[in-house]
Design an enzyme around this catalytic site. Structure first.
Site, PDB file in Angstrom:
ATOM      1  CB  CYS A   2      -0.838   0.019   1.272  1.00  0.00           C
ATOM      2  SG  CYS A   2      -1.696  -1.533   1.568  1.00  0.00           S
ATOM      3  NE  ARG A  27       4.721   3.124  -2.582  1.00  0.00           N
ATOM      4  CZ  ARG A  27       5.626   2.495  -1.842  1.00  0.00           C
ATOM      5  NH1 ARG A  27       5.271   1.530  -1.020  1.00  0.00           N
ATOM      6  NH2 ARG A  27       6.895   2.831  -1.913  1.00  0.00           N
ATOM      7  CD1 TRP A  74      -2.999  -4.677  -5.197  1.00  0.00           C
ATOM      8  CD2 TRP A  74      -1.934  -5.977  -3.724  1.00  0.00           C
ATOM      9  NE1 TRP A  74      -2.866  -5.923  -5.761  1.00  0.00           N
ATOM     10  CE2 TRP A  74      -2.216  -6.753  -4.878  1.00  0.00           C
ATOM     11  CE3 TRP A  74      -1.277  -6.603  -2.669  1.00  0.00           C
ATOM     12  CZ2 TRP A  74      -1.860  -8.090  -5.003  1.00  0.00           C
ATOM     13  CZ3 TRP A  74      -0.922  -7.938  -2.785  1.00  0.00           C
ATOM     14  CH2 TRP A  74      -1.212  -8.667  -3.954  1.00  0.00           C
ATOM     15  CG  ASN A  98       3.522  -0.677   2.345  1.00  0.00           C
ATOM     16  OD1 ASN A  98       2.942  -1.630   1.825  1.00  0.00           O
ATOM     17  ND2 ASN A  98       4.730  -0.275   1.973  1.00  0.00           N
ATOM     18  CD  GLU A 479       6.721  -8.159 -20.971  1.00  0.00           C
ATOM     19  OE1 GLU A 479       6.801  -8.859 -19.944  1.00  0.00           O
ATOM     20  OE2 GLU A 479       6.308  -6.985 -20.952  1.00  0.00           O
ATOM     21  CE  LYS A 483       3.086  -6.110 -19.791  1.00  0.00           C
ATOM     22  NZ  LYS A 483       4.452  -5.974 -19.390  1.00  0.00           N
ATOM     23  CG  HIS A 502       8.421 -31.710 -24.553  1.00  0.00           C
ATOM     24  ND1 HIS A 502       8.827 -33.015 -24.746  1.00  0.00           N
ATOM     25  CD2 HIS A 502       9.342 -30.928 -25.167  1.00  0.00           C
ATOM     26  CE1 HIS A 502       9.963 -33.016 -25.437  1.00  0.00           C
ATOM     27  NE2 HIS A 502      10.285 -31.763 -25.704  1.00  0.00           N
TER      28      HIS A 502
HETATM   29  O1  M6R Z   1       8.769  -2.382 -10.276  1.00  0.00           O
HETATM   30  P1  M6R Z   1       9.269  -3.732 -10.736  1.00  0.00           P
HETATM   31  O2  M6R Z   1       9.906  -3.697 -12.088  1.00  0.00           O
HETATM   32  O3  M6R Z   1      10.137  -4.400  -9.722  1.00  0.00           O
HETATM   33  O4  M6R Z   1       7.960  -4.622 -10.875  1.00  0.00           O
HETATM   34  C1  M6R Z   1       8.074  -5.979 -11.194  1.00  0.00           C
HETATM   35  C2  M6R Z   1       6.741  -6.556 -11.590  1.00  0.00           C
HETATM   36  O5  M6R Z   1       5.807  -6.403 -10.567  1.00  0.00           O
HETATM   37  C3  M6R Z   1       6.201  -5.892 -12.855  1.00  0.00           C
HETATM   38  O6  M6R Z   1       7.083  -6.002 -13.920  1.00  0.00           O
HETATM   39  C4  M6R Z   1       4.858  -6.544 -13.258  1.00  0.00           C
HETATM   40  O7  M6R Z   1       5.059  -7.854 -13.670  1.00  0.00           O
HETATM   41  C5  M6R Z   1       4.154  -5.710 -14.320  1.00  0.00           C
HETATM   42  N1  M6R Z   1       2.757  -5.598 -13.980  1.00  0.00           N
HETATM   43  C6  M6R Z   1       4.247  -6.290 -15.689  1.00  0.00           C
HETATM   44  O8  M6R Z   1       3.584  -5.521 -16.627  1.00  0.00           O
END
Ligand code: M6R
Length: 607
Positions: A2, A27, A74, A98, A479, A483, A502
């Site tokens: 948070c 956050r 959160w 937090n 990735e 996304k 597999h």
């Molecule tokens: O702030 P960070 O790069 O450490 O965050 C890592 C992941 O939480 C962040 O990349 C997350 O997977 C994103 N939502 C991806 O789009």
């Protein structure tokens, strides 16, 4: 996980708290709340959902007072409801938190048997109940807060506000960051400097175990042994400019389109620091005696590590240990004291990545933070900071940060290769030249957007998707799948092309799109065969390749996207762009909340 803020101000606190919370919403956005002190009495407003709901509630029913605390949540313990929203108030104390109180069950049981009645499902309420009990026992607010904190296990950044105490906020932290802001005649406490940026840039960071007694004239810090401690003031360089979306519908789309400019900026910076100024640069790393490299991060940042593993191994001949930050320290890998450990994070506040850094620090010769937020905890705790220079990323889905993380890491790999003579001068120059041209190539890929938008409309009707790639394209497949699922809520998985047979190939049918990411590199023919296997089973493929690859695979793909030719080392950066656009347009077609997808937060500050 948070964002928290506290203000001892000169002006009405509520509007300032709201502004600060807007900066902290990355956050979490499950609920928000504030508490102020007005004529000695605690006043509180909370609302489920995004900050806009709290704003509306305050517009309908304002609270007065120049001292206050605020929170954006959160949810960890307890559903995202108004009842579970912070601040948690018990009698004369109100708190925001937090982190996670790991011994909350034990505290709850103890307090309940002593007569306390809990109102919420949260771990945090135990802190408020405990402090209220100490106040009832006759302790002063500072002593009650201190005694409370001394009973807590877990991670926390806390602000305590007390009825009748208009000139006091007590802050405490352990495993979660807390920063003190020094204004003129006003003082602040917050999770990060961004929250304070519109009021002050003079800050001091608390250390683990600290308690801060904050009044309008200053702060007294007690360290973990409760001895008075000095926490030096610094000038924070944060960019809190209220970035707008320009002509873009969402921040994510704007951030995708910023990539050519940012990659050019990254080139400008790293080509100077690595090629010209050499050893005198603070961020230049000596790779000559390194025996291993450790790479770690979470989510998208971890995929940047996966790409970098290929680069460090192939270009510099350095073996790489790689793990998800959330697994790294629990795996307890033996580390070499001649190794360098890289921790990659956009925010620099990801709890798992910070823990991994703290684990590695005990052994490795150097820790390197590859971060976007240079004021972050990860940056402050690392030996070397490599800024990815991506500018503020607002959309929860990471796009431009990913490209800039890769751009930063490829410079390290080629620098390491030159230092260790595993990369010839010509090879080095070729990659540098390719890096210079990369922004132009990325612009060309962005020109494919309308085509990708059309494909996305078909994609949006699918209930699942597979992404495949080999070698350096495998992390891009991961990735692409991440996304797509985080934005459009379509189930997607990324696989190394060779793995399809597999197991996952059993998912293939005429309804399941398979995205094949395949530039014409040394692995093209292998990936091409995997695509054939999908087609032979009636699957539909979206092939992302270059003109050579497109000419070689004229075999009934559902769609083919043709990207410009690129140096193979840089292909992961270029091939990321179409999968970002695909995820964006699929989500936009489905009408999901693109910039703030459900259940997520931009920065994950709990384990
Ligand atoms: O702030 P960070 O790069 O450490 O965050 C890592 C992941 O939480 C962040 O990349 C997350 O997977 C994103 N939502 C991806 O789009």
């Amino acid at each position: 996980m948070c964002g928290i803020v506290g203000i001892l101000g000169k002006d009405e606190a509520a509007p300032i708290l709201l502004k600060a919370l807007r900066q902290l919403e990355y956050r979490g956005y499950d609920s928000a709340g504030i508490a102020t002190i007005d004529e000695g009495r605690l006043r509180r407003r909370r609302a489920e959902g995004k900050l806009a709901n709290l704003s509306e509630s305050l517009a309908r029913d304002p609270v007065a007072g120049k001292t206050g605390i605020g929170h954006t949540r959160w949810a960890t313990h307890g559903k995202p409801s108004e009842e579970n929203a912070h601040p948690h108030q018990v009698g004369p104390v109100s708190i925001v938190h937090n982190g996670i109180i790991e011994n909350y069950r034990e505290l709850r049981a103890e307090l309940t048997s002593a007569g306390s009645t809990f109102q919420t499902e949260t771990d945090t309420e135990a802190v408020a109940q405990l402090c209220a009990r100490f106040l009832r026992d006759g302790l002063s607010p500072v002593d009650a807060a201190t005694k409370t904190v001394d009973r807590l296990r877990g991670s926390y950044a806390l602000c305590f506000l007390f009825e009748g105490e208009e000139d006091l906020i007590v802050g405490a932290c352990h495993g979660s960051a807390l920063v003190i802001g020094h204004g003129v005649g006003e003082m602040f406490v917050a999770s990060d400097t961004l929250a304070l940026a519109t009021r002050t840039n003079r800050v001091s960071y608390l250390e683990d175990g600290d308690i801060a007694i904050v009044t309008r004239v200053g702060v007294t810090v007690l360290d973990s042994k409760r001895k008075q401690a000095d926490r030096p003031r610094r000038i924070a360089s944060v960019d809190a400019s209220t970035t707008d979306k320009g002509h873009f519908r969402h921040y994510m789309l704007k951030e995708i389109h910023e990539q050519p400019t940012l990659l050019a900026r990254s080139f400008e910076h790293y080509s100077k620091s690595i090629q010209l100024i050499g050893d005198k640069q603070a961020d230049r790393i000596d790779y000559s005696i390194v025996d291993r490299i450790v790479l770690s991060g979470c989510g998208t940042a971890f995929y940047a590590c996966l790409v970098a593993r290929y680069w460090f191994e192939r270009l510099a001949g350095i073996p790489v240990d790689l793990d998800l930050a959330s697994e790294f320290r629990y795996r307890e890998p033996p580390l070499s004291d001649r190794s360098i450990a890289f921790f990659v994070s956009q925010s620099g506040e990801t709890a798992d990545t910070l823990s991994a850094l703290r684990y590695a620090k005990k052994t490795v010769s150097k820790t390197v933070a590859v971060v976007n937020v240079e004021e972050s905890s990860l940056a402050r705790e690392s030996d070397v900071v490599l800024s990815i220079l991506a500018g503020r990323e607002i959309s929860v889905a990471s796009t431009k940060a990913f490209a800039c993380q890769m751009a930063t890491l490829v410079w390290q790999a080629i620098d390491a290769g030159r230092q260790r003579n595993t990369l010839e001068a010509d090879g080095f120059r070729e990659i540098v030249m390719a890096l210079q041209f990369l922004p132009g190539l990325v612009s060309q890929v962005l020109d494919l957007e309308s085509r990708i938008a059309v494909i996305s409309r078909e994609f949006a009707t699918s209930s699942g998707a597979l992404f495949i790639g080999r070698g350096m394209m495998f992390p891009i497949a991961l990735e692409g799948a991440l996304k797509l699922k985080e934005l459009s809520y379509i189930h997607a998985e990324g696989y190394a092309g060779g793995e399809l047979k597999h197991g996952p190939i059993s998912l293939v049918d005429e309804k399941m799109p398979v995205v094949v990411i395949a530039p014409t590199d040394s692995l093209f023919e292998k990936t091409y065969s995997n695509m054939q296997e999908v087609l032979a089973r009636g699957g539909k493929t979206l092939l992302i390749t270059d003109s050579t690859g497109a000419a070689m695979s004229d075999i009934g793909c559902w769609h083919t996207l043709v990207l410009p030719e690129v140096h193979p080392v840089l292909a992961p950066i270029l091939y990321t762009i179409p999968v970002q656009l695909l995820a964006y347009h699929t989500a936009a077609t489905k009408g999901t909340d693109v910039d703030q997808p459900r259940n997520l937060a931009k920065s994950v500050t709990v384990e």
